[in-house]
Design a protein around this motif. Structure first.
Motif, mmCIF file in Angstrom:
data_model
loop_
_atom_site.group_PDB
_atom_site.id
_atom_site.type_symbol
_atom_site.label_atom_id
_atom_site.label_comp_id
_atom_site.label_asym_id
_atom_site.label_seq_id
_atom_site.Cartn_x
_atom_site.Cartn_y
_atom_site.Cartn_z
ATOM 1 N N UNK A 22 41.243 42.121 50.934
ATOM 2 C CA UNK A 22 40.951 42.508 52.157
ATOM 3 C C UNK A 22 40.752 41.850 53.477
ATOM 4 N N UNK A 23 41.579 41.128 53.622
ATOM 5 C CA UNK A 23 41.906 40.029 54.547
ATOM 6 C C UNK A 23 43.014 40.972 56.065
ATOM 7 N N UNK A 24 42.527 39.832 57.254
ATOM 8 C CA UNK A 24 42.514 41.292 58.221
ATOM 9 C C UNK A 24 44.266 41.485 58.680
ATOM 10 N N UNK A 25 44.507 42.782 59.359
ATOM 11 C CA UNK A 25 45.406 42.681 59.544
ATOM 12 C C UNK A 25 46.403 41.500 60.763
ATOM 13 N N UNK A 43 39.619 44.866 43.341
ATOM 14 C CA UNK A 43 38.455 43.969 43.083
ATOM 15 C C UNK A 43 38.373 43.979 41.100
ATOM 16 N N UNK A 44 38.043 42.959 40.944
ATOM 17 C CA UNK A 44 37.227 42.887 39.658
ATOM 18 C C UNK A 44 36.301 43.111 40.107
ATOM 19 N N UNK A 45 35.586 44.207 39.583
ATOM 20 C CA UNK A 45 34.079 45.120 39.638
ATOM 21 C C UNK A 45 33.355 44.631 38.666
ATOM 22 N N UNK A 53 37.832 40.339 44.744
ATOM 23 C CA UNK A 53 38.818 40.580 45.694
ATOM 24 C C UNK A 53 39.864 38.907 45.451
ATOM 25 N N UNK A 54 38.359 37.553 44.927
ATOM 26 C CA UNK A 54 39.454 36.351 45.380
ATOM 27 C C UNK A 54 40.224 36.320 44.095
ATOM 28 N N UNK A 243 41.144 31.191 47.424
ATOM 29 C CA UNK A 243 42.567 30.031 47.723
ATOM 30 C C UNK A 243 43.502 31.522 47.972
ATOM 31 N N UNK A 244 44.927 31.123 48.808
ATOM 32 C CA UNK A 244 45.687 31.260 48.437
ATOM 33 C C UNK A 244 46.536 31.702 47.721
#
Length: 250
Positions: A22-25, A43-45, A53-54, A243-244
């Protein structure tokens, strides 16, 4: 023991990141400027929506070319990383919504230590951490990686006081900051570990600006003290994106 065995500190300048889908453009464009290949999370639902989404909820890099991944989303990452020289291992613990059923892979790393509430760590992940000859530091905080921003081999930033106190006993250099002031839509605030990452030994990424953070000056000084080049991924307010995870892929 080799001090450079922390996969959150890439040995080579990373060419790929696994990052919140979901990160921004703006963040995407910044990473592309740096010639970074982006693998967006799905997504891990089964876990709470704000952290679904992490990367650090579903993935733990055991070493530079091995990831252990929650079975919930394993097939997606196996497919995405196919042919890139990265080994993917399926974890045993299926994640679920209620804490502590969502923390099995959220293990912090610093020096030669893995840091977690090991009562809830995925058993296969624990096996591989021991195989890497890491000492296990058992703490109460389950979101250990979320709470630890890895600055250098022996240096982290955290807002978690018990982590701060415990790691000092192991000779780790820890900057303790005020909790809050980091966006995480759906929750009152996010964590510093989830809002940061590294592309190389000599760099440190913030997901956004620290202008509203009371410890901005302290954090910038701390990162610079360790001779790290700061990469600001956007001019927006710093946000917890889980975390990236940086990789050097073939």
């Amino acid at each position: 023991m080799n001090m450079l065995n922390n996969p959150f500190i890439p040995n080579n300048f990373a060419n790929t990141v696994i990052i919140d889908g979901r990160i921004s453009e703006v963040i995407k464009a910044r990473l592309k400027e740096l010639n970074i290949n982006i693998i967006s999370t799905i997504p891990c639902k089964e876990v709470a929506e704000p952290i679904s989404y992490h990367p650090d909820i579903v993935i733990h890099p055991i070493n530079y070319n091995t990831l252990i991944v929650a079975p919930n989303v394993f097939d997606y990452y196996e497919d995405k990383l196919y042919g890139m020289g990265i080994k993917i291992i399926r974890g045993e613990t299926k994640l679920d919504k209620e804490y502590p059923k969502d923390i099995a892979y959220n293990v912090g790393r610093v020096g030669n230590y893995a840091v977690h509430n090991f009562k809830y760590t995925d058993e296969k992940l624990k096996y591989y951490l021991k195989k890497e000859k890491l000492g296990l530091i058992d703490i109460k905080q389950g979101y250990s990686k979320c709470s630890m921003a890895i600055v250098g081999n022996n240096a982290i930033i955290t807002e978690d006081y018990p982590i701060y106190k415990e790691l000092l006993n192991y000779g780790i250099n820890v900057l303790l900051i005020n909790p809050g002031h980091i966006e995480l839509p759906g929750y009152p605030y996010g964590f510093i570990g989830g809002a940061t990452g590294k592309l190389s030994k000599d760099s440190f990424m913030f997901s956004g600006k620290l202008d509203d953070h009371p410890d901005k000056v302290k954090m910038v000084s701390y990162v610079k003290k360790y001779n790290k080049n700061i990469i600001w991924l956007s001019d927006e307010k710093i946000i917890d994106i889980g975390t990236i995870i940086s990789l050097y892929c073939q």
